[in-house]
Design an enzyme around this catalytic site. Sequence first.
Site, PDB file in Angstrom:
ATOM      1  N   TYR A 195      -0.147   8.147   0.697  1.00 49.23           N
ATOM      2  CA  TYR A 195       0.371   9.399   0.360  1.00 49.23           C
ATOM      3  C   TYR A 195      -0.808  10.442   1.073  1.00 49.23           C
ATOM      4  O   TYR A 195      -1.749  10.854   0.563  1.00 49.23           O
ATOM      5  CB  TYR A 195       0.523   9.974  -0.732  1.00 49.23           C
ATOM      6  CG  TYR A 195       1.634   9.029  -1.669  1.00 49.23           C
ATOM      7  CD1 TYR A 195       2.663   8.488  -0.992  1.00 49.23           C
ATOM      8  CD2 TYR A 195       1.776   8.917  -3.016  1.00 49.23           C
ATOM      9  CE1 TYR A 195       3.767   7.915  -1.716  1.00 49.23           C
ATOM     10  CE2 TYR A 195       2.712   8.432  -3.839  1.00 49.23           C
ATOM     11  CZ  TYR A 195       3.686   7.803  -3.076  1.00 49.23           C
ATOM     12  OH  TYR A 195       4.657   7.195  -3.674  1.00 49.23           O
ATOM     13  N   ILE A 232       3.750  -1.501   3.741  1.00 49.52           N
ATOM     14  CA  ILE A 232       3.278  -0.168   3.928  1.00 49.52           C
ATOM     15  C   ILE A 232       4.577   0.874   3.212  1.00 49.52           C
ATOM     16  O   ILE A 232       5.569   0.604   3.767  1.00 49.52           O
ATOM     17  CB  ILE A 232       2.987   0.541   5.374  1.00 49.52           C
ATOM     18  CG1 ILE A 232       1.826  -0.536   5.514  1.00 49.52           C
ATOM     19  CG2 ILE A 232       2.532   1.779   5.215  1.00 49.52           C
ATOM     20  CD1 ILE A 232       1.516  -0.629   7.202  1.00 49.52           C
ATOM     21  N   LYS A 233       4.067   1.775   2.251  1.00 46.48           N
ATOM     22  CA  LYS A 233       5.089   2.420   1.778  1.00 46.48           C
ATOM     23  C   LYS A 233       4.558   3.997   1.822  1.00 46.48           C
ATOM     24  O   LYS A 233       3.501   4.334   1.758  1.00 46.48           O
ATOM     25  CB  LYS A 233       5.148   2.236   0.048  1.00 46.48           C
ATOM     26  CG  LYS A 233       6.222   3.097  -0.459  1.00 46.48           C
ATOM     27  CD  LYS A 233       5.666   4.167  -1.150  1.00 46.48           C
ATOM     28  CE  LYS A 233       6.500   4.923  -1.916  1.00 46.48           C
ATOM     29  NZ  LYS A 233       6.380   6.332  -2.194  1.00 46.48           N
ATOM     30  N   VAL A 234       5.459   4.670   2.767  1.00 48.06           N
ATOM     31  CA  VAL A 234       5.163   5.925   3.220  1.00 48.06           C
ATOM     32  C   VAL A 234       6.339   6.826   2.747  1.00 48.06           C
ATOM     33  O   VAL A 234       7.590   6.368   2.164  1.00 48.06           O
ATOM     34  CB  VAL A 234       4.939   6.274   4.569  1.00 48.06           C
ATOM     35  CG1 VAL A 234       3.643   5.716   4.923  1.00 48.06           C
ATOM     36  CG2 VAL A 234       6.101   5.772   5.317  1.00 48.06           C
ATOM     37  N   LEU A 267       0.781  -1.170  -0.110  1.00 48.64           N
ATOM     38  CA  LEU A 267       0.165   0.086  -0.031  1.00 48.64           C
ATOM     39  C   LEU A 267       0.913   1.096   0.112  1.00 48.64           C
ATOM     40  O   LEU A 267       1.755   1.461   0.857  1.00 48.64           O
ATOM     41  CB  LEU A 267      -0.936  -0.036   1.342  1.00 48.64           C
ATOM     42  CG  LEU A 267      -1.868   1.129   1.355  1.00 48.64           C
ATOM     43  CD1 LEU A 267      -3.088   0.788   0.093  1.00 48.64           C
ATOM     44  CD2 LEU A 267      -2.632   0.924   2.698  1.00 48.64           C
TER      45      LEU A 267
END
Lengths: 305, 305, 305, 305, 305
Positions: free
Chosen positions: A173, A204-206, A170
Amino acid sequence: MAFSERVRQILSWYPSESPAVLTNLARLMNSGSLAGTGKMVILPVDQGFEHGPARSFQPNPAGYDPEYHAALAIESGCNAYAAPLGFLEAVAGKLCGEVPLILKLNNSDSLAKIDQPCSALTASVKDAVRLGCVAIGYTIYPGSAARNQQYQDLRDLILEAKEYGLPTVLWAYPRGALSKDGETAIDVVAYAAQISAQLGAHVIKVKPPKDFIEQAEAKKVFEKYSIPTKTMADRVKHVVQSAFNGKRIVIFSGGEAKETSALLEEIRGIRDGGGFGSIMGRNAFQRPKTEAIALLKDVMNVFRG
Amino acid sequence: MAFSERVRQILSWYPSESPAVLTNLARLMNSGSLAGTGKMVILPVDQGFEHGPARSFQPNPAGYDPEYHAALAIESGCNAYAAPLGFLEAVAGKLCGEVPLILKLNNSDSLAKIDQPCSALTASVKDAVRLGCVAIGYTIYPGSAARNQQYQDLRDLILEAKEYGLPTVLWAYPRGALSKDGETAIDVVAYAAQISAQLGAHVIKVKPPKDFIEQAEAKKVFEKYSIPTKTMADRVKHVVQSAFNGKRIVIFSGGEAKETSALLEEIRGIRDGGGFGSIMGRNAFQRPKTEAIALLKDVMNVFRG
Amino acid sequence: MAFSERVRQILSWYPSESPAVLTNLARLMNSGSLAGTGKMVILPVDQGFEHGPARSFQPNPAGYDPEYHAALAIESGCNAYAAPLGFLEAVAGKLCGEVPLILKLNNSDSLAKIDQPCSALTASVKDAVRLGCVAIGYTIYPGSAARNQQYQDLRDLILEAKEYGLPTVLWAYPRGALSKDGETAIDVVAYAAQISAQLGAHVIKVKPPKDFIEQAEAKKVFEKYSIPTKTMADRVKHVVQSAFNGKRIVIFSGGEAKETSALLEEIRGIRDGGGFGSIMGRNAFQRPKTEAIALLKDVMNVFRG
Amino acid sequence: MAFSERVRQILSWYPSESPAVLTNLARLMNSGSLAGTGKMVILPVDQGFEHGPARSFQPNPAGYDPEYHAALAIESGCNAYAAPLGFLEAVAGKLCGEVPLILKLNNSDSLAKIDQPCSALTASVKDAVRLGCVAIGYTIYPGSAARNQQYQDLRDLILEAKEYGLPTVLWAYPRGALSKDGETAIDVVAYAAQISAQLGAHVIKVKPPKDFIEQAEAKKVFEKYSIPTKTMADRVKHVVQSAFNGKRIVIFSGGEAKETSALLEEIRGIRDGGGFGSIMGRNAFQRPKTEAIALLKDVMNVFRG
Amino acid sequence: MAFSERVRQILSWYPSESPAVLTNLARLMNSGSLAGTGKMVILPVDQGFEHGPARSFQPNPAGYDPEYHAALAIESGCNAYAAPLGFLEAVAGKLCGEVPLILKLNNSDSLAKIDQPCSALTASVKDAVRLGCVAIGYTIYPGSAARNQQYQDLRDLILEAKEYGLPTVLWAYPRGALSKDGETAIDVVAYAAQISAQLGAHVIKVKPPKDFIEQAEAKKVFEKYSIPTKTMADRVKHVVQSAFNGKRIVIFSGGEAKETSALLEEIRGIRDGGGFGSIMGRNAFQRPKTEAIALLKDVMNVFRG
């Protein structure tokens, strides 16, 4: 390949998943040169869709060709290659799994002016299955008034993906009812990681968080409990803690193309804070191939070290 | 008919497609007088719906009759004939495949004032199957705030069409949050081609781009890297490169009816830039039949040459 | 365990339910230290999603970890543990029913500014089944102009849940076309309980009502018939009566973290008014574990007494 | 009954339809006193819904009764009777096919103020099948900003109706972004006929066009090519030509109740222009029954002559 | 019980219905003390949802209890009891058909401010089947700009209900683009009855019409044809005529609680105009039980007389 202790530990944090989902999550962790470390570096190439072809690929025109990126991911030893439908269709039938693929199911171009941030669904779970992917990718914009639609679409996609044994990566942003600085504020990025974990994301990608606090209510708590936010390592630590006390895989984007030493320093901060890896697009594919491979290997060395 | 090397090469760019989809894509390339060259000229007749009957057909009243256009496509040696549901239903049962048919699944009339550009769905994949078509056609308006609906509908249609072995021809007309010139600006047309390819289109149809740059961010890149945009050949080259480095079939519309020599010059520019062909409606069917056939043959000769 | 008379009586108020739904309703009443009394104390932890991670968990950082809450619910003897998808997935595969689980199917974060109060659907009935839950949870905002969407979604979810034998716990928080005080006004909370019961909820969760009347038409009736609203017990009695004359299980939230003696006094008022129990989140998990367990046991003792 | 040459010819214009659809289309043409001529007069009674009961039926109160209209259609020798769900349900079980029935699937009342012209779906294809109808009826408002919804609903209904062998009769009433005169302008009515044919309608119903041109772009073409629009016959001819060069059945409404001689003159104009018939409601059922039958027979005689 | 001639006659007006639907319609007419007369008195209790619990039930607090209303309907000899999901679920499993039940599928509370009048769907046809109901109930607001959604939902529900043999009772309350008086104007109520009949309702429930005409176009017709509207009997007669010339069952609500003699006079007017019965909620359940039973029996005597 026998699984490492670390990989086994990470898999143990997902006790409710089917063997099929865990198998693909393990494939993601056991590919490339970071295989078995529990760390991961992923090559994402959706900028052609998001920003346009010339802005994305003219700095290194080899990137106009979809085969280039797959080759770059393989030769540099990335854990996976993530892209929209078209780019993956152009290579999947040749690769047959040579590198793990992540199909991004939604994308947003920059031609349209949309009232509330909301990507378009551009591919389906069935496409990911058909192309032999190991995971689906999806982008949410926490803070958008179109949040409900995005979360509900995601819920349907996660459930459908699980039926095929695919975990979900995911992209979170924050965007919408936030100041520009607020989009990468430490409280907001941590909140986005928490939401992502609660929504059932497996990875999880932030964005790397900044030393800024957006929400008044959060500020009181950060001050009352003296939560440290000075260094990148401090902030990454809070974000990772906010993702189920470190029991969800959280990785960080590289953001805009930047100079190598600044980039590696940021990577070290991410590593020191307990980040699980990086997802690095423009900083990789806009450099000439040998430079890009060298950089990616440096990044992997930081995470391995 | 043994496939030509060029046709084999083009098919090789779609490695993830099923034999059924590739078979129909090959049929498109192996019909008419350009069969086997990898080039294509398609006759599209949706102007009755889009602009009204008198504006479309009074210049050559034979065109009020749906049988006229199918005959024109066959006699001139076009690769395919594309039209909305009604026109195809009026001939498909007689032709039984005499010319490859492309069913346009959406259309927009010019009676209504719609807030955001968005065509209406006017036919379904099942109609295309029932009518023996070799492909579906669909129009997107990149730049429209109704983009998400259009991309998502397209995603569903492409997936459904593939289940029946039908490839997708995508009309990409930027419109919405753009200046009038911007709709055919070189950066915008190239971006539309990129989006189309990423969305999974097999054949992409755009308008011939003009020597104008719409987006400020794109302008910086065009200037920094001195991307040539002076001639039609220059611009077509950039558009074709933007469609997966030339690995997607990109064809160009003829636009408004115009004088023959100007038209053929434009066609030569498209050919020199590496364009895969033309889709030519009003310039063909609004001329008397013998003139129209002569013109279409001239166009085909340019592409063959 | 033979069912107590009280449990049998409560089950008799749901004469139209299948044995499967009644079985899970009985499980909810026959777990933890209040088993068999017909009273219940539930631990809900959705604040990470609703308010953000630091605001929720920094006061007692053990709460960042999803395993903490499940352990707290078990060790304190709660009837059930309720949470969003992510938190339950992180523990369900280990617990295998050690404590009854309630999956909250919708949630609202506080990053976005949404025009009309409306939570996002973040999990599905199938998830609840897959995780071995005994009930689904859902939040409605009576008073919101998005009411229709919420009630209709709920209707579908209740029906689907029943097919799997799962009862529904409904959070009813009036919000929207109401004054701030009106959200917890006695007439409004009683109305919300009535709506919840009419919508088919099996367990209804409302906030403790205040001595204030929001609606002019209701005020006339309260005055004409001298409905007592002075004490918490008075008001809880009216709310319970409004939920089918006490024939639906109505429980009350603890609200914001507060001092122990004030909290226990409120609990005694709820008990004296005929409330069926409490659902207590922040007042529990933001305290150190031993304090939290002591408090929860005190609360249970009030209800048992 | 052996089919006439004319009926065979008309059926030949629908070469892509199944035998089942053609069979019902033939039934429509082979009923009543115009059977076999390829002309048709249809009795439609939806005014009770569209304008209200007193306005529709008080001039001839027998019309309040649903059985009256079916009897009128049978006794006058109409090809078919078209009405909303309720009126057909009130007679279909008694008639068992004594007169062909057309179920109108959508209707609009005049109590509500709707932002964009759009009828409500009030019956389904399955209802038409259940009631033994020979066709479905549907109304579109070309020019409405709600066009997409209408065309898309129609597309679904046509496809579903075909699965049951039912053809589609399309009411095309331009409305929305048009001047009052523009709604019946010759260019607009012809455009509506073209759109209807392209959408796949089998029978198209429009209003008699007036000698007025609405669209500036169309005006240029009408003037350049001197398209005649003076007489009703001229205008009907253009409309019929605009419906696939006369290869779709186009019929014309009678409009508001008017004096008999004016009405018959209009009918002669429609016949002389090549119109396929009339659909006549208020002019029929608001007269006493014997007068209505006499008028309808006169109209049929005009078309037969 | 052999059916009376009157019941047979009424059933004959629904010639297109299945035996199953007619059977349930007959059950409605053959229950209670008016069994066999073709008249009906129904007890509806949805005011708890629509107006709130205290306003509805405090005048006679026994009404807080769902079992009270079912008992009242049975003891007074009503033909049926109609209520939302929750109230029916609370009794259906005990009653097992002791009184015919009508499940109201949509409801509107008075906490929210909704832009366009539109009730929320709060139960489904499957619920009605599961609870052993003899009919579904649904409310439309003719005049609302949300009309299309309501009519389309109704269409789906009627069709689904028929598959289970359930007829439809339709509450038709004009509201929206109308003056306050217009909501019960004679032309508007008659129009609502016509719409309801055309939509396929089996039993139509409207409010007693007032001597007022809302629509200018209708006014002309009422004046031209001197339609009488002075007395309640006059007006009811026009409404009944507007519902297929008396061939649909039309019943009238009692409206706000009022004094007994005024109420009975209204009932006599309804009877004299040919109304088929009454549906009486607040006037019944807000009185003490013995008074309510006495009143209901008086009302039944009026209709029987």
